[in-house]
Design a protein around this motif. Structure first.
Motif, PDB file in Angstrom:
ATOM      1  N   ARG A   1      12.701   4.351  -6.012  1.00 39.78           N
ATOM      2  CA  ARG A   1      13.704   4.156  -4.961  1.00 39.78           C
ATOM      3  C   ARG A   1      13.894   5.439  -4.148  1.00 39.78           C
ATOM      4  NH1 ARG A   1      16.836   1.211  -9.494  1.00 39.78           N
ATOM      5  NH2 ARG A   1      16.513  -1.008  -9.020  1.00 39.78           N
ATOM      6  N   HIS A   2      13.879   6.583  -4.847  1.00 42.13           N
ATOM      7  CA  HIS A   2      13.997   7.864  -4.148  1.00 42.13           C
ATOM      8  C   HIS A   2      12.788   8.064  -3.226  1.00 42.13           C
ATOM      9  CE1 HIS A   2      15.640  12.256  -4.700  1.00 42.13           C
ATOM     10  NE2 HIS A   2      15.818  11.790  -3.486  1.00 42.13           N
ATOM     11  N   TYR A   3      11.621   7.666  -3.697  1.00 45.67           N
ATOM     12  CA  TYR A   3      10.403   7.755  -2.890  1.00 45.67           C
ATOM     13  C   TYR A   3      10.545   6.926  -1.612  1.00 45.67           C
ATOM     14  CZ  TYR A   3       5.463   7.168  -1.621  1.00 45.67           C
ATOM     15  OH  TYR A   3       4.270   7.133  -0.954  1.00 45.67           O
ATOM     16  N   GLU A   4      11.070   5.729  -1.734  1.00 48.10           N
ATOM     17  CA  GLU A   4      11.278   4.869  -0.554  1.00 48.10           C
ATOM     18  C   GLU A   4      12.230   5.512   0.453  1.00 48.10           C
ATOM     19  OE1 GLU A   4      10.812   0.908  -3.386  1.00 48.10           O
ATOM     20  OE2 GLU A   4      12.752   1.380  -2.464  1.00 48.10           O
ATOM     21  N   ILE A   5      13.259   6.168  -0.045  1.00 46.82           N
ATOM     22  CA  ILE A   5      14.224   6.835   0.828  1.00 46.82           C
ATOM     23  C   ILE A   5      13.548   7.951   1.618  1.00 46.82           C
ATOM     24  CG2 ILE A   5      16.333   8.230   0.887  1.00 46.82           C
ATOM     25  CD1 ILE A   5      17.146   6.726  -1.743  1.00 46.82           C
ATOM     26  N   TYR A   6      12.685   8.737   0.940  1.00 47.97           N
ATOM     27  CA  TYR A   6      11.954   9.803   1.620  1.00 47.97           C
ATOM     28  C   TYR A   6      11.322   9.289   2.914  1.00 47.97           C
ATOM     29  CZ  TYR A   6      11.612  13.771  -1.710  1.00 47.97           C
ATOM     30  OH  TYR A   6      11.860  14.875  -2.484  1.00 47.97           O
TER      31      TYR A   6
ATOM     32  N   SER B   1      14.566  -7.579   6.677  1.00 52.02           N
ATOM     33  CA  SER B   1      13.156  -7.873   6.906  1.00 52.02           C
ATOM     34  C   SER B   1      12.303  -6.614   6.763  1.00 52.02           C
ATOM     35  CB  SER B   1      12.976  -8.446   8.308  1.00 52.02           C
ATOM     36  OG  SER B   1      11.611  -8.460   8.678  1.00 52.02           O
ATOM     37  N   ASP B   2      11.013  -6.822   6.420  1.00 58.22           N
ATOM     38  CA  ASP B   2      10.091  -5.699   6.374  1.00 58.22           C
ATOM     39  C   ASP B   2       9.358  -5.534   7.719  1.00 58.22           C
ATOM     40  OD1 ASP B   2       8.476  -7.962   6.198  1.00 58.22           O
ATOM     41  OD2 ASP B   2       6.972  -6.938   4.974  1.00 58.22           O
ATOM     42  N   ARG B   3       9.786  -6.278   8.702  1.00 64.36           N
ATOM     43  CA  ARG B   3       9.204  -6.147  10.042  1.00 64.36           C
ATOM     44  C   ARG B   3       9.910  -4.976  10.755  1.00 64.36           C
ATOM     45  NH1 ARG B   3       6.128 -10.192  12.002  1.00 64.36           N
ATOM     46  NH2 ARG B   3       6.763  -9.772  14.158  1.00 64.36           N
ATOM     47  N   TYR B   4       9.199  -3.859  10.798  1.00 63.59           N
ATOM     48  CA  TYR B   4       9.757  -2.659  11.422  1.00 63.59           C
ATOM     49  C   TYR B   4       8.591  -1.780  11.853  1.00 63.59           C
ATOM     50  CZ  TYR B   4      12.352   1.709  12.049  1.00 63.59           C
ATOM     51  OH  TYR B   4      12.896   2.871  12.579  1.00 63.59           O
TER      52      TYR B   4
ATOM     53  N   ALA C   1       5.540  -0.175  -1.744  1.00 58.43           N
ATOM     54  CA  ALA C   1       6.479   0.883  -1.336  1.00 58.43           C
ATOM     55  C   ALA C   1       6.650   0.904   0.182  1.00 58.43           C
ATOM     56  CB  ALA C   1       5.987   2.238  -1.833  1.00 58.43           C
ATOM     57  N   ALA C   2       5.548   0.747   0.914  1.00 54.53           N
ATOM     58  CA  ALA C   2       5.624   0.760   2.376  1.00 54.53           C
ATOM     59  C   ALA C   2       6.463  -0.404   2.898  1.00 54.53           C
ATOM     60  CB  ALA C   2       4.211   0.703   2.963  1.00 54.53           C
ATOM     61  N   LYS C   3       6.279  -1.585   2.287  1.00 57.27           N
ATOM     62  CA  LYS C   3       7.064  -2.755   2.695  1.00 57.27           C
ATOM     63  C   LYS C   3       8.553  -2.511   2.463  1.00 57.27           C
ATOM     64  CE  LYS C   3       7.904  -7.605   1.484  1.00 57.27           C
ATOM     65  NZ  LYS C   3       7.508  -8.744   0.624  1.00 57.27           N
ATOM     66  N   ARG C   4       8.900  -1.997   1.278  1.00 56.29           N
ATOM     67  CA  ARG C   4      10.312  -1.778   0.961  1.00 56.29           C
ATOM     68  C   ARG C   4      10.907  -0.643   1.793  1.00 56.29           C
ATOM     69  NH1 ARG C   4      12.925  -3.416  -3.763  1.00 56.29           N
ATOM     70  NH2 ARG C   4      13.568  -1.269  -4.170  1.00 56.29           N
ATOM     71  N   ALA C   5      10.096   0.365   2.141  1.00 58.97           N
ATOM     72  CA  ALA C   5      10.598   1.441   3.005  1.00 58.97           C
ATOM     73  C   ALA C   5      10.977   0.895   4.373  1.00 58.97           C
ATOM     74  CB  ALA C   5       9.538   2.541   3.135  1.00 58.97           C
ATOM     75  N   ARG C   6      10.192  -0.057   4.880  1.00 59.63           N
ATOM     76  CA  ARG C   6      10.538  -0.670   6.173  1.00 59.63           C
ATOM     77  C   ARG C   6      11.814  -1.509   6.052  1.00 59.63           C
ATOM     78  NH1 ARG C   6       4.861  -1.389   6.201  1.00 59.63           N
ATOM     79  NH2 ARG C   6       5.051  -3.602   5.595  1.00 59.63           N
ATOM     80  N   GLN C   7      11.960  -2.217   4.933  1.00 59.46           N
ATOM     81  CA  GLN C   7      13.196  -2.975   4.704  1.00 59.46           C
ATOM     82  C   GLN C   7      14.398  -2.026   4.646  1.00 59.46           C
ATOM     83  OE1 GLN C   7      11.363  -5.184   1.179  1.00 59.46           O
ATOM     84  NE2 GLN C   7      12.816  -6.724   1.914  1.00 59.46           N
TER      85      GLN C   7
END
Length: 543
Positions: free
Chosen positions: A78-83, A169-172, A47-53
């Motif tokens: 997906r809603h969690y990632e948006i948060y 990228s998930d680099r953020y 989840a953390a990786k996708r949130a950065r993406q």
């Protein structure tokens, strides 16, 4: 001169919750029932990786710090990632309640000036209807993968969420900024007038997560498996996406399927230990278990809010080995204010005493102050007897509605008027007797509509009950009970009125009962007393 401490200063930011979970609870699961159908599983690390993406993707769409990003979505990964992506980058996550009328949804999105709107497949028809009227929205993103994108749509340049995430990228590096920066935005349900926005900060959200995690609050730990049935579009699912992340709890998100069969399956298959939602959900689940002779095995605690839970529900959950814990709060309180946990001195108390505590909305969690005042604003005693208007203060209580001038919602000395009429006992336990607008005034005395409802729901034939005050030629108002019976059950007016005998003061006893097929509810599941009063405004008492 005060001596300053010599401790590090670090802003309280929502992104730090996810970073902590990724680092120390990286393999703990987040399980979601998807709109597309299948169960989705991944971890806090994923989840953390996708949130950065996603944060990189939103930046590519022109989202900047302070911009509002709207959602119309169920409880899902997906809603969690948006948060986390939206708040973490310094923008504002604006969860919109899709159960509202289309006109209200449009008003809320335009009032907030959302620049991007992300929404589940379920709500594609609603967004298609509204898209042309949403002038502030520059990009529409459908929360699905390429395989489920519609072949044709009225929304121009509709984006696919998975394409947006996977193309970045998930680099953020999550930015650091002032902890008072706005993080998220929720609007009240707007039962009267237009909905009002409550703008939370990173600081208020993190402090709320700390307090709501405490044993005397929601009691969340890394040993917990938590299923928020309360929607993520309703006061941030009572803050559970934050407090569960803070503690590394397993998170189970039920998606669009809120029926008893689906909820029971998730509880049993995922080992859910704690869940939270409005009483009607648990009535439905308990009826399902009773009808099919099912037992709930893993569940230890059920958090109930939104309206009071009847004593019969407390007993039924106890038979399954689950404790019912009342939570009182409001959108304006982030929302947690009080919980009904007992104290050390209650440990050997009789069952009746403990049940009495459980039927109250509880005592304040640390950070929240409460008091009651009369109509002139004068404080009333906390003796468990005096009824008064409830006022609150605290670091996660709003100071002003979003884009509105200061109004009568606050006192000159900074207390927020909740609109609830309550008693507070010497131990701090608060009990709501009514909403200011719903209290029944008979012969100059107050009658609690909530207590009348809770008693009648304890009758084996009653599914739901609402008490409303109807004009009476002698007593100003008298209580009328509006009742929905359980499927296949029967009861008479005299039987239900007789059910009150010995349970309340005789003059509180309702004068009449009417039976209906269903009761009107708000988009968040609360009874709409205003609609009932309108429906029965021409009611005439029998001679």
């Amino acid at each position: 001169m005060m001596l300053r401490g010599q401790m590090m200063t670090q802003p309280l930011l929502i992104s730090a919750l996810l970073t902590h979970a990724e680092t120390y609870h990286g393999d703990t699961e987040i399980v979601s029932r998807t709109v597309e159908g299948p169960i989705h599983r991944y971890t806090y690390r994923d989840a953390a990786k996708r949130a950065r993406q996603l944060a990189n993707g939103l930046i590519s769409l022109g989202v900047r710090p302070g911009d509002r990003v709207g959602t119309l979505a169920w409880n899902g990964y997906r809603h969690y990632e948006i948060y986390y992506a939206v708040s973490g980058m310094g923008a504002v996550c604006h969860t919109v309640n899709p159960r509202l009328f289309a006109e209200q949804i449009a008003y809320i999105i335009e009032h907030a000036e959302d620049t991007v709107l992300l929404f589940d497949l379920t709500f594609l028809p609603v967004v298609e209807q509204l898209a042309a009227h949403l002038k502030s929205v520059r990009h529409f993103v459908l929360l699905t993968d390429r395989a489920h994108m519609p072949a044709h749509t009225a929304i121009p340049d509709l984006l696919c969420y998975e394409d947006l995430v996977n193309s970045h990228s998930d680099r953020y590096a999550w930015p650091e900024f002032d902890e008072e920066t706005a993080s998220s935005l929720c609007y009240t349900s707007g039962t009267t007038g237009n909905p009002k926005g409550v703008l939370y900060s990173h600081r208020s959200t993190v402090l709320h997560a700390f307090a709501s995690s405490l044993p005397d609050s929601l009691d969340i730990s890394a040993e917990s498996c938590v299923m928020p049935v309360v929607p993520m579009f309703h006061v941030n699912a009572w803050g559970l996406p934050y407090s569960c992340t803070m503690n590394g709890a397993k998170l189970v998100l039920p998606g669009p399927k809120m029926d008893a069969i689906s909820l029971y399956e998730l509880i049993e298959s995922e080992g859910v230990t704690m869940t939270a939602g409005v009483p009607t959900v648990w009535m439905m689940l308990l009826q399902h278990c009773e009808k099919n002779r099912l037992r709930i095995h893993s569940l230890k605690r059920v958090i109930v809010g939104g309206s009071a839970a009847p004593e019969s529900m407390i007993d039924q959950l106890a038979e399954h080995g689950a404790e019912l814990r009342q939570l009182w709060g409001m959108t304006e309180l982030s929302p947690c204010g009080t919980t009904s946990t007992p104290k050390f001195k209650h440990r050997d108390s009789a069952t009746a005493v403990l049940r009495s505590l459980q039927t109250k909305q509880g005592r304040p969690i640390y950070g929240v102050q409460i008091r009651i005042v009369d109509d002139a604003g004068e404080p009333l005693p906390h003796d468990g007897v005096a009824f008064g208007n409830l006022q609150v203060k605290g670091p996660w209580v709003l100071s002003q509605y979003f884009r509105r001038d200061l109004d009568a919602s606050h006192t000159e000395d900074g207390w927020f008027n909740t609109g609830d009429v309550v008693t507070i006992d010497p131990d701090g336990y608060m009990k709501i007797t009514d909403r200011t607008k719903d209290v029944i005034k008979s012969g100059g005395e107050w009658i609690s509509s909530i207590e009348l409802e809770n008693i009648l729901v304890g009758h084996p034939a009653v599914a739901e009950a609402a008490a409303i005050g109807i004009t009476h030629p002698k007593w100003d108002e008298r209580p009328l009970m509006v009742v929905v019976l359980k499927p296949g059950a029967s009861a008479t007016r005299d039987e239900l009125i007789g059910f009150y005998e010995g349970k309340i003061a005789k003059w509180w006893t309702p004068d009449e009962v009417v039976f209906v097929e269903e009761l009107p509810h708000t988009a968040t599941g609360k009874l709409q007393k205003m609609k009932l009063r309108e429906q029965f405004r021409d009611f005439r008492w029998p001679e």
